[in-house]
Design an enzyme around this catalytic site. Sequence first.
Site, PDB file in Angstrom:
ATOM      1  N   SER A  13       0.776  -1.278  -0.057  1.00 25.19           N
ATOM      2  CA  SER A  13       0.035   0.006  -0.003  1.00 25.19           C
ATOM      3  C   SER A  13       0.812   1.279  -0.076  1.00 25.19           C
ATOM      4  O   SER A  13       1.690   1.530  -0.936  1.00 25.19           O
ATOM      5  CB  SER A  13      -0.925  -0.093   1.314  1.00 25.19           C
ATOM      6  OG  SER A  13      -1.898   0.869   0.978  1.00 25.19           O
TER       7      SER A  13
ATOM      8  N   ASP B 289      -8.560  -4.558  -6.087  1.00 24.40           N
ATOM      9  CA  ASP B 289      -7.884  -3.605  -5.201  1.00 24.40           C
ATOM     10  C   ASP B 289      -7.812  -2.202  -5.387  1.00 24.40           C
ATOM     11  O   ASP B 289      -7.408  -1.851  -6.467  1.00 24.40           O
ATOM     12  CB  ASP B 289      -6.402  -4.302  -4.934  1.00 24.40           C
ATOM     13  CG  ASP B 289      -5.813  -3.459  -3.932  1.00 24.40           C
ATOM     14  OD1 ASP B 289      -6.270  -2.430  -3.163  1.00 24.40           O
ATOM     15  OD2 ASP B 289      -4.619  -3.749  -3.476  1.00 24.40           O
TER      16      ASP B 289
ATOM     17  N   HIS C  44      -7.836  -5.040  -0.693  1.00 23.72           N
ATOM     18  CA  HIS C  44      -6.289  -4.495  -0.282  1.00 23.72           C
ATOM     19  C   HIS C  44      -5.477  -5.213   0.825  1.00 23.72           C
ATOM     20  O   HIS C  44      -4.585  -4.878   1.169  1.00 23.72           O
ATOM     21  CB  HIS C  44      -6.574  -3.024  -0.164  1.00 23.72           C
ATOM     22  CG  HIS C  44      -5.535  -2.295  -0.048  1.00 23.72           C
ATOM     23  ND1 HIS C  44      -4.557  -2.180  -1.100  1.00 23.72           N
ATOM     24  CD2 HIS C  44      -5.053  -1.530   0.969  1.00 23.72           C
ATOM     25  CE1 HIS C  44      -3.513  -1.490  -0.659  1.00 23.72           C
ATOM     26  NE2 HIS C  44      -3.841  -1.059   0.747  1.00 23.72           N
TER      27      HIS C  44
END
Length: 526
Positions: free
Chosen positions: A352, A410, A507
């Site tokens: 991320s 995602d 995610h």
Amino acid sequence: MGPDKLIIRSEKARLTDILSLLLLRRPFTSYPFVEAGDQTVADLGSTPGGWFLGLTLLIQKFLCAIYWPSWCIGVAVEFLLNFVALNSGILGIIWNIFRCKLVIPWDREAPEFRSIIGLIDGRTELKPQPPPASSRGDHHERRRLQVVGISGNRGVEECAGLESGERGNATTTTTTVPLVQQRYSLHEVTVMAAKIAYENAAYIENVVNNVWKFHFVGFYSCWNKFMWKDGAYTTQAFVMTDSSSDARVVVVSFRGTELFNTRDWSTDVDLSWLGLGAMGCVHVGFLKALGLQEEDDVDPARAFPRDLPNNDAAAAAVGNNERPVAYYKLREVLREQLKKHPRARVVVTGHSLGGALAAIFPALLAFHGEDDVLRRLLAVHTYGQPRVGDAAFAAFCRGRDPLRVVYRYDLIPRVPWDLPPLARFRHGGACVYFDGWYRGRELPAGADVPNRNYVDPGYLLPMYGEAAADLVRGAVLWVWEGRDYREGAASLLFRAAGLVVPGVASHSPRDCVNAVRLGPVARKEA
């Protein structure tokens, strides 16, 4: 080329400004909440902001408004889930009350305390690298996602041309290691390092030293001078080596977007960028997290100097280890470790927001001419990484760009928008895209994932359908894959969030770990 920057002060944007962006065709650079360089003004001309900028500002306003409620909820949820976990469930709580041995997780820095990411996926063991596939199998058609094997806590073996993400022809080097030690693919190590980077320093140190049998070098909580009024410690990373002596790998892992930190999420979607000369245009929020000094588009050396100025208070603080700045502190640590371990190679990873920082970090090393470190850069692996720069940045990073892993729909790899001329962000380098059954495919150079900007209404129903399928699959995957893939209530509840906002549940680092361990990778498409 003249000065080039675009800084969008979302906190200064009024509701009337957002309505104007949505309804009128007023030149974008004329708004008072926009700071644009001369080159940017010339390039954009009378370009209106458009709906996507208005949508971005609305999202950022919402995320800012819920920051404190979200933070409080996060603290309460993590306390409750740790309380249940540390007491072995509801029955354990009752039993411990009778025994007067109730465990209350007051200390968030304790080695047994887990973040919400660690509660969603509590796995800490590394999975050994599988033996080479038989020539009778489909090894040449479907390949596991692995680039480098790490043997126990000593040694690296570079695999030539076998795995997804391998660019160019590599030569194979081997090391002699004790037979009792395990061999791990580099992707197994990097995805797990990216996952545990969300945890506190004591937790990470325990896993690295006692579970993985590697060597923990240090955990670094770093200063961002642009946060809050006077700055804050917002960037975290840790460094480890595969051995305390004569190490072959030095791993730098950045912490990613924290689930309940809406400021992190706001940074991920921000459209602001800054021109850094030959390095191209780079996301301002990520640069600030690494150590940007000035939002100066005229002089890149002033914006992100090679060394902190001697008269800078932050520089003095770094020297005293009071306020370390991420890029400078980690570069210093890398120099020390590479000097200590002459045969070591560098690996950078993150999930991320951590993936964004991992992608920019080597580019800054190149920007500053840190050839001694770059020559020993082995790989950059990112998971669920947002876009970090423009086409010029992607070209600047060529050869040092990350191998990106993206799972399903995602949300984060699809932001910030890639909608020129205003939103210039685009991905560079190789990407492996995994579907819901963890089947990966290497995307062609320049290709992007489906629904690349997350706003195509044609993908709305498929995204909701895939979110429902992920929830069901998460509940039953362990039946045929084993107990390591059994998901608890926290994980399944998080997957259920995808039924509200599709792409959020995709995610989770859990799916990245599953993809690396389970996913065969098809050969690159033509």
